[in-house]
Design an enzyme around this catalytic site. Structure first.
Site, short mmCIF file in Angstrom:
data_model
loop_
_atom_site.label_atom_id
_atom_site.label_comp_id
_atom_site.label_asym_id
_atom_site.label_seq_id
_atom_site.Cartn_x
_atom_site.Cartn_y
_atom_site.Cartn_z
N SER A 208 0.84 -1.20 0.00
CA SER A 208 0.00 0.00 0.00
C SER A 208 0.87 1.24 0.00
O SER A 208 1.93 1.25 0.63
CB SER A 208 -0.89 0.02 1.25
OG SER A 208 -1.50 1.29 1.42
N TYR B 161 -1.83 -0.34 10.16
CA TYR B 161 -1.98 -0.91 8.81
C TYR B 161 -0.73 -0.64 7.99
O TYR B 161 -0.16 -1.54 7.37
CB TYR B 161 -3.22 -0.31 8.15
CG TYR B 161 -3.43 -0.70 6.71
CD1 TYR B 161 -4.06 -1.90 6.38
CD2 TYR B 161 -3.02 0.13 5.67
CE1 TYR B 161 -4.27 -2.27 5.07
CE2 TYR B 161 -3.22 -0.22 4.35
CZ TYR B 161 -3.85 -1.42 4.05
OH TYR B 161 -4.05 -1.77 2.73
#
Length: 252
Positions: free
Chosen positions: A142, A157
């Site tokens: 990501s 995350y």
């Protein structure tokens, strides 16, 4: 026929990647957790286009089940393709959770770790003996883990995705004697069901995210799936240990 394993292919990026990879004449073993119907829809789309696919259940956060999953992969390879090995692995399955550092519960942190970092680590370890030489691994990371795109609330995350980026380089080094390439891709804001289908529940965030991308829109799953398919393809045979941001120029 070559065969790829794509985790989390019942919707979104994983579904697109599975369909795109199958479109290259590669058989696909795709996984799902709760969304079995989505996985069957992916299989149907691949078969409609003339490809071959098998859907298997996998709970990525439960590494105790990885040995049984490996056996299921081996059985699918033998029964469907008459093979003992597969060629490509796409570690895509995951989920997102948002909370500030001061509010993050340890149980949420641990679940993110199990699914986003420990899961790909030990699943790859389990499946590695079944991988043929000269294949490819793609880890879906990501752009939240990059210096250019920190957003408050995604510390845990992003930390796991940052760990996955480091893991990608080590895998690339260690697997290179077998000719196995390992790369990561880092999507930007993409219209998927991540974060409990946040884009559908909070459509008001889309214009702001789109404005931060050079191309003026959020990503679509096929924008990412196309890159994954390219990285397992022969045209990427000289690419390894890279983290490629696929974000439409987010933050430019």
């Amino acid at each position: 026929m070559k065969v790829a394993v794509v985790t989390g292919a019942s919707s979104g990026i994983g579904q697109s990647a599975a369909v795109r990879i199958a479109g290259r004449g590669i058989g696909v073993i795709l996984t799902y957790d709760r969304n079995r119907q989505g996985a069957l829809d992916t299989v149907a789309a691949i078969e409609k286009a003339g490809g071959t696919a098998v859907a298997l259940h996998l709970e990525l956060g439960d590494s105790d089940g990885f040995a049984d999953f490996r056996d299921a992969v081996a059985a699918a390879l033998h029964d469907t393709w008459g093979r003992d090995t597969f060629d490509h692995l796409v570690n895509n399955a995951g989920f997102a959770h948002s909370s500030l550092v001061e509010d993050t519960a340890e149980e949420d942190f641990d679940r993110l770790m199990r699914v986003l970092l420990k899961g790909p680590y030990f699943l790859t370890q389990r499946l590695l003996p079944l991988m043929a030489e000269g294949g490819a691994v793609v880890n879906v990371s990501s752009n939240s883990a990059t210096a250019s795109a920190p957003e408050p609330g995604y510390s845990a995350y992003a930390a796991m995705k940052g760990g996955l980026n480091v893991l990608t380089r080590y895998m690339a080094k260690e697997f290179s004697p077998r000719g196995i390439r390992v790369n990561a891709i880092s999507p930007g804001a993409t219209r998927t069901r991540l974060s409990d289908d946040a884009f559908t529940r909070f459509p008001e965030v889309i214009p702001e995210l789109a404005a931060r991308a050079a191309f003026g829109r959020v990503g679509e799953p096929d924008d990412i799936g196309a890159m994954i398919a390219t990285l397992v393809g022969d045209e990427s045979r000289w690419v390894t240990a890279q983290n490629i941001e696929v974000s439409g120029g987010y933050g430019l």
